[in-house]
Design a protein around this motif. Sequence first.
Motif, mmCIF file in Angstrom:
data_model
loop_
_atom_site.group_PDB
_atom_site.id
_atom_site.type_symbol
_atom_site.label_atom_id
_atom_site.label_comp_id
_atom_site.label_asym_id
_atom_site.label_seq_id
_atom_site.Cartn_x
_atom_site.Cartn_y
_atom_site.Cartn_z
ATOM 1 N N LYS A 1 0.838 -1.190 0.000
ATOM 2 C CA LYS A 1 0.000 0.000 0.000
ATOM 3 C C LYS A 1 0.878 1.247 0.000
ATOM 4 C CE LYS A 1 -3.721 2.360 2.483
ATOM 5 N NZ LYS A 1 -4.605 2.345 3.671
ATOM 6 N N VAL A 2 0.639 2.130 -0.977
ATOM 7 C CA VAL A 2 1.444 3.340 -1.128
ATOM 8 C C VAL A 2 0.781 4.482 -0.377
ATOM 9 C CG1 VAL A 2 2.400 5.008 -2.760
ATOM 10 C CG2 VAL A 2 2.283 2.594 -3.384
ATOM 11 N N GLU A 3 1.574 5.173 0.455
ATOM 12 C CA GLU A 3 1.066 6.340 1.172
ATOM 13 C C GLU A 3 1.121 7.575 0.279
ATOM 14 O OE1 GLU A 3 2.633 6.945 5.038
ATOM 15 O OE2 GLU A 3 2.589 4.822 5.592
ATOM 16 N N GLY A 4 0.129 8.436 0.400
ATOM 17 C CA GLY A 4 -0.032 9.556 -0.515
ATOM 18 C C GLY A 4 0.869 10.749 -0.274
ATOM 19 N N THR A 5 1.514 10.835 0.889
ATOM 20 C CA THR A 5 2.360 11.993 1.209
ATOM 21 C C THR A 5 3.826 11.611 1.105
ATOM 22 O OG1 THR A 5 0.681 12.818 2.744
ATOM 23 C CG2 THR A 5 2.899 13.754 2.912
ATOM 24 N N PRO A 6 4.600 12.260 0.242
ATOM 25 C CA PRO A 6 6.020 11.899 0.101
ATOM 26 C C PRO A 6 6.867 12.462 1.234
ATOM 27 C CG PRO A 6 5.509 13.720 -1.352
ATOM 28 C CD PRO A 6 4.209 13.323 -0.699
ATOM 29 N N PRO B 1 7.235 16.647 -7.449
ATOM 30 C CA PRO B 1 7.372 15.979 -6.148
ATOM 31 C C PRO B 1 6.054 15.474 -5.566
ATOM 32 C CG PRO B 1 8.743 17.947 -6.211
ATOM 33 C CD PRO B 1 7.917 17.961 -7.460
ATOM 34 N N THR B 2 5.007 16.256 -5.650
ATOM 35 C CA THR B 2 3.724 15.849 -5.051
ATOM 36 C C THR B 2 3.084 14.685 -5.791
ATOM 37 O OG1 THR B 2 2.612 17.547 -6.382
ATOM 38 C CG2 THR B 2 3.278 18.148 -4.144
ATOM 39 N N GLU B 3 3.532 14.431 -7.031
ATOM 40 C CA GLU B 3 2.963 13.346 -7.826
ATOM 41 C C GLU B 3 3.771 12.054 -7.724
ATOM 42 O OE1 GLU B 3 0.105 13.339 -9.650
ATOM 43 O OE2 GLU B 3 -0.304 15.277 -8.716
ATOM 44 N N ALA B 4 4.852 12.066 -6.965
ATOM 45 C CA ALA B 4 5.696 10.869 -6.855
ATOM 46 C C ALA B 4 4.923 9.648 -6.339
ATOM 47 C CB ALA B 4 6.908 11.165 -5.978
ATOM 48 N N PRO B 5 4.068 9.776 -5.300
ATOM 49 C CA PRO B 5 3.299 8.594 -4.860
ATOM 50 C C PRO B 5 2.400 8.033 -5.962
ATOM 51 C CG PRO B 5 3.257 10.301 -3.173
ATOM 52 C CD PRO B 5 3.859 10.915 -4.384
ATOM 53 N N GLU C 1 0.859 4.019 -10.041
ATOM 54 C CA GLU C 1 0.261 3.782 -11.348
ATOM 55 C C GLU C 1 1.265 3.415 -12.436
ATOM 56 O OE1 GLU C 1 -1.965 7.243 -12.341
ATOM 57 O OE2 GLU C 1 -3.328 7.080 -10.622
ATOM 58 N N ILE C 2 2.523 3.875 -12.284
ATOM 59 C CA ILE C 2 3.506 3.659 -13.339
ATOM 60 C C ILE C 2 4.663 2.795 -12.867
ATOM 61 C CG2 ILE C 2 5.088 4.816 -14.933
ATOM 62 C CD1 ILE C 2 3.264 7.293 -14.714
ATOM 63 N N ARG D 1 0.585 12.640 -16.193
ATOM 64 C CA ARG D 1 1.199 11.498 -15.516
ATOM 65 C C ARG D 1 2.192 11.907 -14.441
ATOM 66 N NH1 ARG D 1 -0.197 10.067 -20.602
ATOM 67 N NH2 ARG D 1 -0.961 7.936 -20.933
ATOM 68 N N GLY D 2 2.195 13.186 -14.070
ATOM 69 C CA GLY D 2 3.020 13.642 -12.958
ATOM 70 C C GLY D 2 4.417 14.080 -13.342
ATOM 71 N N LEU D 3 4.681 14.271 -14.630
ATOM 72 C CA LEU D 3 5.993 14.708 -15.102
ATOM 73 C C LEU D 3 5.882 16.095 -15.722
ATOM 74 C CD1 LEU D 3 7.178 11.421 -16.865
ATOM 75 C CD2 LEU D 3 7.700 12.151 -14.541
ATOM 76 N N ILE D 4 6.935 16.894 -15.573
ATOM 77 C CA ILE D 4 6.986 18.239 -16.151
ATOM 78 C C ILE D 4 8.035 18.239 -17.266
ATOM 79 C CG2 ILE D 4 7.465 20.665 -15.727
ATOM 80 C CD1 ILE D 4 4.926 19.691 -14.396
#
Length: 301
Positions: free
Chosen positions: A64-69, A132-136, A141-142, A194-197
Amino acid sequence: MFLIVLGTAILLVALFILPNNAQFAGFTNIGRIVGLAFLLIGAATSMFVVVPAGTVAVKSIFGKVEGTPLYSGLNIVNPLVKVTEFDVKTQNYTMSSTHDEGNQQGDDAIRVLSADGLEVVIDLTVLYRVLPTEAPRILKEIGADYQSTIVRPISRTKIRDNAVYYDAVALYSTRRDEFQTRIFNSISKDFKSRGLILEQLLIRNIQLPTSVKASIESKISAEQEAQKMQFVLQKERQEAERKRVEAQGISDYQHIISQSLSDKQLQYEMIKAQKEIATSPNSKIIIMGNAKGAPIILGDK
């Protein structure tokens, strides 16, 4: 984590196995101490996580992945948590036809078909970073190998999709910047979802078919030769104009002189010149006279 598992195993053996075995019963207390020590050391080391600068860490426990890095610095976490680090600095992914230059070994350039049906080979570098906020979400997902899963296939696909709107020669010369802007906007949109810039897209080289390239070079050479001839003709025209102006000036001068000079003026100028010769320190003989009278011979000796 390893020390926790090892300490737990030793502690269980010391509590439930050694007391029932007469041969090893004397090691029960030692086993308990050693197991507890490993357990405490493992828990202490696993609780403290140092995240390096330029990275974030994502926590996961039992899948289970936690949402806060976790951000850079010292962080305290559950000893049972698995920590996966993500680089959030600018990264690059290069696809090149030159061996050992890109991220993949061998020829990894992108081969596309242009609007006129010609195959064009493109070398490309993608500059991007992880939000950074999209790392979880990326981990969930990827996965951690987002370069192979997202960056590479999306970049190659979008370049092929957009190249069909341009002729090969236009890609190589006049519309190269427009093409680069177009694929940047297309790739940036997919990356962001997808969380990349996407920071920058660099078209490093465009290779045309040999026949097309030779035709372009021949055309450029002909245009340069035509420009050279225009320059030569312009220079000759300017030189001809200069000579015409010079000749006109000489003609005008001679006309003015012929109109203003008289016989008396010429005789006066001749006397002045002879006087200067007579008064100079050099040896000389001066013959003065005209057709009507006898000449007069002067000398300094």
